[in-house]
Design a protein around this motif. Structure first.
Motif, PDB file in Angstrom:
ATOM      1  N   PRO A 195       2.330   0.056 -15.697  1.00  0.00           N
ATOM      2  CA  PRO A 195       1.079   0.311 -16.421  1.00  0.00           C
ATOM      3  C   PRO A 195       1.352   0.986 -17.765  1.00  0.00           C
ATOM      4  CG  PRO A 195       0.921   1.025 -14.127  1.00  0.00           C
ATOM      5  CD  PRO A 195       2.360   0.699 -14.371  1.00  0.00           C
ATOM      6  N   GLU A 196       0.354   0.983 -18.633  1.00  0.00           N
ATOM      7  CA  GLU A 196       0.465   1.699 -19.902  1.00  0.00           C
ATOM      8  C   GLU A 196       0.726   3.184 -19.630  1.00  0.00           C
ATOM      9  OE1 GLU A 196       0.527   0.432 -22.911  1.00  0.00           O
ATOM     10  OE2 GLU A 196       0.309  -1.606 -22.107  1.00  0.00           O
ATOM     11  N   ALA A 197       1.255   3.873 -20.640  1.00  0.00           N
ATOM     12  CA  ALA A 197       1.749   5.236 -20.452  1.00  0.00           C
ATOM     13  C   ALA A 197       0.708   6.169 -19.836  1.00  0.00           C
ATOM     14  CB  ALA A 197       2.244   5.793 -21.783  1.00  0.00           C
ATOM     15  N   GLU A 198      -0.522   6.147 -20.328  1.00  0.00           N
ATOM     16  CA  GLU A 198      -1.549   7.058 -19.818  1.00  0.00           C
ATOM     17  C   GLU A 198      -1.896   6.732 -18.370  1.00  0.00           C
ATOM     18  OE1 GLU A 198      -3.902  10.241 -19.521  1.00  0.00           O
ATOM     19  OE2 GLU A 198      -2.565   9.747 -21.200  1.00  0.00           O
ATOM     20  N   ALA A 199      -2.005   5.447 -18.063  1.00  0.00           N
ATOM     21  CA  ALA A 199      -2.295   5.042 -16.687  1.00  0.00           C
ATOM     22  C   ALA A 199      -1.130   5.405 -15.760  1.00  0.00           C
ATOM     23  CB  ALA A 199      -2.574   3.539 -16.620  1.00  0.00           C
ATOM     24  N   GLN A 200       0.084   5.269 -16.260  1.00  0.00           N
ATOM     25  CA  GLN A 200       1.265   5.621 -15.459  1.00  0.00           C
ATOM     26  C   GLN A 200       1.287   7.119 -15.179  1.00  0.00           C
ATOM     27  OE1 GLN A 200       3.320   3.748 -13.968  1.00  0.00           O
ATOM     28  NE2 GLN A 200       5.228   4.863 -13.637  1.00  0.00           N
ATOM     29  N   LEU A 201       0.917   7.929 -16.178  1.00  0.00           N
ATOM     30  CA  LEU A 201       0.876   9.378 -15.987  1.00  0.00           C
ATOM     31  C   LEU A 201      -0.176   9.758 -14.951  1.00  0.00           C
ATOM     32  CD1 LEU A 201       1.745  12.237 -16.750  1.00  0.00           C
ATOM     33  CD2 LEU A 201       0.112  12.142 -18.653  1.00  0.00           C
ATOM     34  N   GLN A 202      -1.339   9.147 -15.022  1.00  0.00           N
ATOM     35  CA  GLN A 202      -2.383   9.438 -14.042  1.00  0.00           C
ATOM     36  C   GLN A 202      -1.957   9.027 -12.639  1.00  0.00           C
ATOM     37  OE1 GLN A 202      -5.036  11.305 -14.660  1.00  0.00           O
ATOM     38  NE2 GLN A 202      -4.208  11.453 -16.747  1.00  0.00           N
ATOM     39  N   LEU A 203      -1.276   7.892 -12.545  1.00  0.00           N
ATOM     40  CA  LEU A 203      -0.769   7.447 -11.245  1.00  0.00           C
ATOM     41  C   LEU A 203       0.256   8.439 -10.710  1.00  0.00           C
ATOM     42  CD1 LEU A 203      -0.577   5.291  -9.023  1.00  0.00           C
ATOM     43  CD2 LEU A 203       1.079   4.073 -10.482  1.00  0.00           C
ATOM     44  N   LEU A 204       1.099   8.935 -11.577  1.00  0.00           N
ATOM     45  CA  LEU A 204       2.113   9.903 -11.174  1.00  0.00           C
ATOM     46  C   LEU A 204       1.457  11.183 -10.666  1.00  0.00           C
ATOM     47  CD1 LEU A 204       5.139  10.396 -11.039  1.00  0.00           C
ATOM     48  CD2 LEU A 204       5.069  11.165 -13.417  1.00  0.00           C
ATOM     49  N   ARG A 205       0.452  11.663 -11.367  1.00  0.00           N
ATOM     50  CA  ARG A 205      -0.268  12.866 -10.914  1.00  0.00           C
ATOM     51  C   ARG A 205      -0.913  12.623  -9.546  1.00  0.00           C
ATOM     52  NH1 ARG A 205      -1.030  16.863 -14.678  1.00  0.00           N
ATOM     53  NH2 ARG A 205      -0.659  16.345 -16.889  1.00  0.00           N
ATOM     54  N   GLN A 206      -1.459  11.445  -9.343  1.00  0.00           N
ATOM     55  CA  GLN A 206      -2.096  11.144  -8.068  1.00  0.00           C
ATOM     56  C   GLN A 206      -1.074  11.100  -6.936  1.00  0.00           C
ATOM     57  OE1 GLN A 206      -5.334  11.043  -7.564  1.00  0.00           O
ATOM     58  NE2 GLN A 206      -4.998  10.747  -5.373  1.00  0.00           N
ATOM     59  N   ARG A 207       0.081  10.542  -7.195  1.00  0.00           N
ATOM     60  CA  ARG A 207       1.145  10.495  -6.180  1.00  0.00           C
ATOM     61  C   ARG A 207       1.584  11.912  -5.801  1.00  0.00           C
ATOM     62  NH1 ARG A 207       4.860   5.774  -8.982  1.00  0.00           N
ATOM     63  NH2 ARG A 207       3.613   3.982  -8.330  1.00  0.00           N
ATOM     64  N   ILE A 208       1.683  12.786  -6.796  1.00  0.00           N
ATOM     65  CA  ILE A 208       2.078  14.165  -6.511  1.00  0.00           C
ATOM     66  C   ILE A 208       1.006  14.861  -5.682  1.00  0.00           C
ATOM     67  CG2 ILE A 208       2.513  16.423  -7.575  1.00  0.00           C
ATOM     68  CD1 ILE A 208       3.897  14.883  -9.861  1.00  0.00           C
ATOM     69  N   LYS A 209      -0.263  14.598  -5.968  1.00  0.00           N
ATOM     70  CA  LYS A 209      -1.349  15.163  -5.159  1.00  0.00           C
ATOM     71  C   LYS A 209      -1.241  14.731  -3.702  1.00  0.00           C
ATOM     72  CE  LYS A 209      -4.936  15.712  -8.725  1.00  0.00           C
ATOM     73  NZ  LYS A 209      -6.271  15.241  -9.181  1.00  0.00           N
ATOM     74  N   VAL A 210      -0.937  13.458  -3.493  1.00  0.00           N
ATOM     75  CA  VAL A 210      -0.784  12.944  -2.126  1.00  0.00           C
ATOM     76  C   VAL A 210       0.379  13.646  -1.428  1.00  0.00           C
ATOM     77  CG1 VAL A 210      -0.172  10.908  -0.763  1.00  0.00           C
ATOM     78  CG2 VAL A 210      -1.818  10.709  -2.635  1.00  0.00           C
ATOM     79  N   PHE A 211       1.485  13.815  -2.133  1.00  0.00           N
ATOM     80  CA  PHE A 211       2.642  14.509  -1.557  1.00  0.00           C
ATOM     81  C   PHE A 211       2.292  15.947  -1.199  1.00  0.00           C
ATOM     82  CE2 PHE A 211       6.267  17.335  -2.201  1.00  0.00           C
ATOM     83  CZ  PHE A 211       7.175  16.814  -1.291  1.00  0.00           C
ATOM     84  N   LEU A 212       1.651  16.652  -2.118  1.00  0.00           N
ATOM     85  CA  LEU A 212       1.296  18.044  -1.871  1.00  0.00           C
ATOM     86  C   LEU A 212       0.295  18.174  -0.730  1.00  0.00           C
ATOM     87  CD1 LEU A 212       1.080  19.415  -5.521  1.00  0.00           C
ATOM     88  CD2 LEU A 212       2.872  19.824  -3.836  1.00  0.00           C
TER      89      LEU A 212
END
Length: 201
Positions: free
Chosen positions: A176-193
């Motif tokens: 995905p584009e950079a901003e969408a990739q960053l949001q996806l990354l934040r969401q993955r970290i939320k799931v992990f936490l």
């Protein structure tokens, strides 16, 4: 370091950088002559620094592992921000065209160089997991995460952060584009936490 040693070190680095480009383009079948031409040195100069083509190949991969570990710093802030910082550094290391091509190269040549492949795995994959496990173990001791096996948690985090995106790139599918990739990354970290929240199972 003397002037001659400095020049020798600079020449070696230029050879390794050129070899990285050539191996990435042509695989291990690439000739030493091609590396010499790319580096702007004589063929014998390469053999003055490296005893064989396999030694040069080993140096390329080991240097890649060292650079990877140096760039993985944990940052500051709360745990989510520290993990985001780590994840961004990890993705910046592993999801570049150079890294993807090196991954293809190494997996293709692993059977020919099992000892070297083992060293790269230990100095790259395992070293990264241990570094992350230390961060997570500290978070567990501080009550930021529930007590659990930090090494297993690190392995899970790495899979969540990298594996799917690397598979996309290995199959030449864009991220995905950079901003969408960053949001996806934040969401993955939320799931992990959420999975490792204090009081969770």
């Amino acid at each position: 370091m003397s002037e001659s040693e400095d020049k020798s070190s600079g020449c070696r680095q230029r050879i390794v950088s050129a070899a990285l480009e050539v191996f990435r383009e042509c695989g291990y079948r690439a000739s030493v002559d091609r590396v010499a031409q790319r580096a702007g040195v004589a063929r014998q100069t390469i053999y003055n620094h490296f005893t064989s083509k396999s030694a040069l190949f080993s140096a390329v991969l080991q240097e890649g592992c060292a650079a990877h570990r140096e760039r993985l710093v944990t940052g500051e802030g709360d745990l989510a921000e520290r993990l985001l910082h780590f994840a961004l550094g990890l993705q910046a290391n592993l999801l570049t065209p150079t890294s993807i091509n090196l991954h293809r190269l190494l997996t293709h040549e692993a059977a020919r160089f099992p000892e070297l492949a083992g060293q790269v795995y230990a100095n790259g994959v395992q070293a990264t997991a241990r570094q992350l496990a230390a961060l997570l173990a500290k978070a567990m001791r501080n009550g930021e995460l529930r007590e659990d096996d930090p090494q297993l948690a690190a392995d899970i985090f790495l899979d969540v952060i990298v594996s799917h995106d690397r598979q996309r790139l290995l199959f030449c599918m864009p991220l995905p584009e950079a901003e969408a990739q960053l949001q996806l990354l934040r969401q993955r970290i939320k799931v992990f936490l959420r999975a490792y929240r204090v009081g969770g199972d």
